[in-house]
Design a protein around this motif. Structure first.
Motif, PDB file in Angstrom:
ATOM      1  N   ASN A 136       0.806  -1.222   0.000  1.00  0.00           N
ATOM      2  CA  ASN A 136       0.000   0.000   0.000  1.00  0.00           C
ATOM      3  C   ASN A 136       0.841   1.274   0.000  1.00  0.00           C
TER       4      ASN A 136
ATOM      5  N   ASP B 136       2.423   3.699  -1.915  1.00  0.00           N
ATOM      6  CA  ASP B 136       2.339   4.024  -3.339  1.00  0.00           C
ATOM      7  C   ASP B 136       3.678   4.403  -3.954  1.00  0.00           C
ATOM      8  N   GLY B 137       4.599   4.907  -3.145  1.00  0.00           N
ATOM      9  CA  GLY B 137       5.880   5.362  -3.671  1.00  0.00           C
ATOM     10  C   GLY B 137       6.973   4.311  -3.655  1.00  0.00           C
TER      11      GLY B 137
ATOM     12  N   THR C 124      13.144   2.851   5.431  1.00  0.00           N
ATOM     13  CA  THR C 124      12.369   3.700   6.344  1.00  0.00           C
ATOM     14  C   THR C 124      11.133   2.939   6.818  1.00  0.00           C
TER      15      THR C 124
ATOM     16  N   ARG D 111      -3.120  -7.324  -6.410  1.00  0.00           N
ATOM     17  CA  ARG D 111      -4.075  -6.223  -6.499  1.00  0.00           C
ATOM     18  C   ARG D 111      -5.306  -6.714  -7.251  1.00  0.00           C
TER      19      ARG D 111
ATOM     20  N   TRP E 225       1.421   7.189  -8.212  1.00  0.00           N
ATOM     21  CA  TRP E 225       2.539   7.147  -7.266  1.00  0.00           C
ATOM     22  C   TRP E 225       2.246   7.766  -5.914  1.00  0.00           C
ATOM     23  N   GLY E 226       1.047   8.307  -5.710  1.00  0.00           N
ATOM     24  CA  GLY E 226       0.736   8.934  -4.430  1.00  0.00           C
ATOM     25  C   GLY E 226       1.329  10.328  -4.322  1.00  0.00           C
TER      26      GLY E 226
ATOM     27  N   ASP F 287       5.130  10.777   0.240  1.00  0.00           N
ATOM     28  CA  ASP F 287       5.052   9.343   0.528  1.00  0.00           C
ATOM     29  C   ASP F 287       6.430   8.705   0.401  1.00  0.00           C
ATOM     30  N   LEU F 288       6.662   7.713   1.226  1.00  0.00           N
ATOM     31  CA  LEU F 288       7.960   7.018   1.213  1.00  0.00           C
ATOM     32  C   LEU F 288       8.326   6.607  -0.205  1.00  0.00           C
ATOM     33  N   GLY F 289       9.527   6.948  -0.597  1.00  0.00           N
ATOM     34  CA  GLY F 289      10.023   6.505  -1.895  1.00  0.00           C
ATOM     35  C   GLY F 289       9.903   7.532  -3.003  1.00  0.00           C
ATOM     36  N   ASN F 290       9.135   8.594  -2.781  1.00  0.00           N
ATOM     37  CA  ASN F 290       8.939   9.568  -3.861  1.00  0.00           C
ATOM     38  C   ASN F 290       9.987  10.681  -3.892  1.00  0.00           C
TER      39      ASN F 290
ATOM     40  N   ILE G  81      14.241  10.536  -2.906  1.00  0.00           N
ATOM     41  CA  ILE G  81      15.257   9.613  -2.392  1.00  0.00           C
ATOM     42  C   ILE G  81      16.221  10.321  -1.433  1.00  0.00           C
TER      43      ILE G  81
ATOM     44  N   ARG H  22      17.980  11.415   4.015  1.00  0.00           N
ATOM     45  CA  ARG H  22      17.268  10.292   3.401  1.00  0.00           C
ATOM     46  C   ARG H  22      16.180   9.837   4.369  1.00  0.00           C
ATOM     47  N   GLY H  23      15.320   8.989   3.923  1.00  0.00           N
ATOM     48  CA  GLY H  23      14.365   8.326   4.817  1.00  0.00           C
ATOM     49  C   GLY H  23      13.569   9.307   5.656  1.00  0.00           C
ATOM     50  N   GLU H  24      13.489   9.034   6.943  1.00  0.00           N
ATOM     51  CA  GLU H  24      12.673   9.865   7.834  1.00  0.00           C
ATOM     52  C   GLU H  24      13.121  11.325   7.808  1.00  0.00           C
TER      53      GLU H  24
ATOM     54  N   PRO I  47      13.256   9.525  -7.658  1.00  0.00           N
ATOM     55  CA  PRO I  47      12.990   8.302  -8.428  1.00  0.00           C
ATOM     56  C   PRO I  47      12.426   8.657  -9.802  1.00  0.00           C
TER      57      PRO I  47
ATOM     58  N   ARG J  25      -3.614   8.585  -5.264  1.00  0.00           N
ATOM     59  CA  ARG J  25      -3.563   7.404  -4.405  1.00  0.00           C
ATOM     60  C   ARG J  25      -3.078   7.822  -3.028  1.00  0.00           C
ATOM     61  N   GLU J  26      -3.713   7.264  -2.015  1.00  0.00           N
ATOM     62  CA  GLU J  26      -3.296   7.503  -0.642  1.00  0.00           C
ATOM     63  C   GLU J  26      -3.388   6.177   0.086  1.00  0.00           C
ATOM     64  N   ASN J  27      -2.264   5.769   0.647  1.00  0.00           N
ATOM     65  CA  ASN J  27      -2.212   4.481   1.352  1.00  0.00           C
ATOM     66  C   ASN J  27      -2.754   3.350   0.476  1.00  0.00           C
ATOM     67  N   GLY J  28      -2.389   3.397  -0.774  1.00  0.00           N
ATOM     68  CA  GLY J  28      -2.752   2.317  -1.694  1.00  0.00           C
ATOM     69  C   GLY J  28      -4.142   2.407  -2.275  1.00  0.00           C
TER      70      GLY J  28
END
Lengths: 466, 466
Positions: free
Chosen positions: A241, A243-244, A290, A370, B162-163, B167-170, B172, B189-191, B212, B370-373
């Motif tokens: 879930n 998305d990124g 993370t 999905r 991609w949200g 969001d995590l991953g969007n 880097i 990075r990360g948090e 990304p 998209r939010e939380n999938g």
């Protein structure tokens, strides 16, 4: 209708024809033996001869001649299906498409190829051409063909992002040859694809395929361990879930699956370890870390690009989907399995409930998928086999609880699917296979439109055991 | 603390320094004028000087000298933000990053660049290099910078897949310079990314960005028309839920938006036409057509690769996100807007309810996200502006109904966001900007930790109108 095997063979003698008994026997078997039920019914089944066409013209020639002589034709790729899809129930001709492995065109986002190309080879070509790969594949990627996957598969590694093979957009075009006096060549797109995808070759032979592609990355393959099973399931769902964070696989194995059946993983887990198998895009690894750090209950125990394991465990996807059962079967021949669908939004609740009732007779193995845009689970549970009756009880228990079962202990499309006729497939079979010679015995609706699904279907013309 | 503008300017005189009043005035404005509320508060705001550093060393030099002389620094890219993000409330220095537009490295799935590169140029380079593009961008793609998007944006075209940007991953990695006596260079990075992403440059200056990438396709851009608004919303949501159909944009415009405000679309719609703007991957067009044919209420009226429209409407994404408001404003200066979030699973119900209460004073403009999938909607509703009081009532009405409002009529991070302090941003500002000189007046928590959010925040040191 009496078939004339000898005449059909003679008419095809200029093709690549297999007549050796051992080779015919080998080419007449798929992975039906995953199921003790199918094993007891189909172990003796064998074709009369095997033909390996080199191109579409030879496919047409084969179909035309077999039509003329009333010889059944069962088409196969690598035979890695495990619903007995490619078992020639009435004997006759097995048409093996291994020679038809040409990759014709690769474009941004799509590939055009013949059905007999191995998934592995297709991916290699697309990667070399333009850093692309197919969206999803079965865990038998290294040995299975794209045609077999489309005719006999439903999804797999990649379905956590792209959904099921039958979902709109996951197949672009199929070229299909019919089995008539004068076979037709048809091009199917859109709604028409449902006629022949996942139809086991019962109503036409796929001779060309156009599939969408996704970008190919150096996927980071990982194992993550948790003490609690529902934590593992939650981890996989929550990751999917995000998305990124781009993933290609999220499998969940209930303890003690990993310790008992995954030999190269065994030294790094114990009896109580629940395992998650993952494929994450390399550029999503920061996001993944993370995510992981937010879940102290989850321990990363392996990643393929940085580990000190004594023995390389091989591709992580070769622990998932149907390979889980394969690995369990190698250690314990009494293991069999189920294929279930736990749908959003009650999926986790349903799984918890089934676990309460069936552990340890049934061990949960989940694959993130999905469906209609929602993350949910396919279940390929490991089952301690005791009797067919008990297996049926377990199936019923799942169904009564609200899980959908695609029963892998049945060899018909309907029983292995949604237990109803797919009218699009049946209607097309009427046109494309008027004599009912294509993979006979696999479509109940063709044989017996009034079948009540009250017991296992037994094809009346199933070859007698010797 | 009395700042010394003259001394700061003198110390930076060897840099690209702008001292012409008209140019300074121009560089002191962003798109705050979307909001009549911000327009009335900020129209007079202007910097004392503008500096355009050529590299990170010059950024450091600017920050160091302004720190020494207590001069506020407000950093900007193209200034296309519309929350007043880049308005120098206390005057001082505007640091314009347009010269820092280097694209340093492109790899599979990621790019490393400087903040001042235009989104358009970044995409062009990634496409040329390896058929890649950034995952999401604002509708100001042609003029906005990547640094401005990260510091002042939240998502956009691509967020349907991609949200949100946060969001995590969007994102880097971000390289950040602090405003201290001796500025530090930090790699996040990360948090840590949450400290400075969407922080309006209040607590550090981004000097390098790693983002990304997704595959670049020749997106098919389309307009689809429906008579019923909820049909249009349902269409967009259902399309986004098709896991096998890859999209980059799904916008929904309530009638009569298209007819009234989209000039080149106007001849092809009427007052009652609800419009859907789409970007679909070319290899998903077969799937899309199947999807469309299942919905006879929806008519495809335009596709960019095959149309006979008299005048090319330009990129379809330039009708979506914040460009919708821009187009409406050009026709009717009394139009303003809101930014809302309608969350899964009650989003459609909530939208229907707000529509019942507010049409035609508020026209719905939805963007699939998209939010939380889950697929849900961002709302960028068009509002007929009458008074600030009525606008506040409309905001409250949305919030009471359950919509989240990111109020674009406020210039602080908190009021334009979730109306609470982002403690990560505040904590980092304490370290990175001890004198509180970075984009002052934008973080309420810094100025007034006990602020009650009972009225619009007015920065006490806001520059006086002349």
């Amino acid at each position: 209708m009496k078939n004339n095997i000898a005449a059909a063979k003679a008419s095809l003698s200029h093709l690549d024809l297999e007549e050796k008994d051992t080779a015919i026997k080998a080419a007449s078997r798929d992975f039906f033996w995953y199921s003790p039920v199918l094993k007891s019914r189909l172990d003796h089944v064998t074709a009369d001869f095997v033909v390996r066409p080199r191109n579409e013209a030879e496919v047409i020639e084969t179909l035309q001649n077999c039509y003329k002589h009333d010889v059944p034709v069962t088409t196969r790729g690598a035979g890695t299906g495990n619903y007995g899809q490619a078992m020639p129930l009435e004997g006759g001709c097995v048409m093996h498409l291994r020679h038809m492995a040409q990759i014709k065109e690769i474009h941004p986002g799509r590939v055009i190829c013949e059905p007999g190309v191995l998934l592995k080879d297709l991916d290699a070509a697309c990667r070399d051409h333009s850093a692309q790969e197919i969206r999803m594949f079965s865990s038998t990627w290294a040995t299975a063909t794209i045609g077999g996957f489309i005719a006999g598969g439903s999804g797999g590694v990649g379905s956590c992002t792209w959904g099921a093979l039958r979902d709109l957009g996951n197949i672009i075009r199929l070229r299909v040859v019919t089995m008539e006096e004068n076979p037709q060549i048809l091009e199917f797109r859109g709604e028409e694809l449902a006629r022949v995808s996942h139809a086991y070759g019962t109503n036409g032979i796929i001779t060309e395929i156009e599939m969408p592609l996704a970008p190919a990355y150096e996927w980071v393959e990982m194992f993550v361990a948790t003490d609690d099973f529902m934590d593992a399931a939650g981890f996989a769902e929550e990751l999917a879930n995000e998305d990124g964070i781009l993933i290609k696989l999220a499998s969940v194995y209930e303890a003690p699956t990993a310790h008992r059946y995954f030999q190269r993983v065994q030294p790094y887990v114990d009896e109580n370890t629940n395992l998650i198998g993952l494929m994450v895009a390399p550029h999503s690894m920061d996001g993944f870390h993370t995510f992981l750090e937010r879940r102290p209950y989850a321990k990363l125990i392996y990643r393929n690009d940085d580990h000190n394991w004594a023995r390389n465990p091989g591709p992580v996807f070769e622990y998932g989907w149907n390979h889980t059962t394969l690995r369990a079967l190698k250690v314990d021949p009494k293991i069999t399995y189920l294929q279930a669908r736990y749908r959003y939004p009650d999926h986790l609740e349903l799984i918890a409930q089934l676990r309460d009732r069936l552990y340890p007779e049934v061990l949960q193995h989940l694959e993130v998928m999905r469906e209609n845009g929602k993350v949910m689970f396919a279940g390929l549970s490991l089952v301690q086999f005791t009797s067919e009756q008990r297996l049926d009880e377990i199936v019923k228990l799942h169904e009564d609880a609200g899980a959908m079962i695609f029963n892998p202990h049945r060899y018909t499309l309907e029983e292995g699917g949604r237990q109803t006729v797919d009218d699009r497939q049946l209607q097309f079979k009427r046109k494309a296979d008027p004599k009912g010679l294509l993979n006979p015995g696999k479509m109940i609706a063709w044989d017996d439109p009034n079948w009540a699904y009250d017991r296992m279907y037994a094809h009346p013309k199933l070859q007698d055991a010797q």
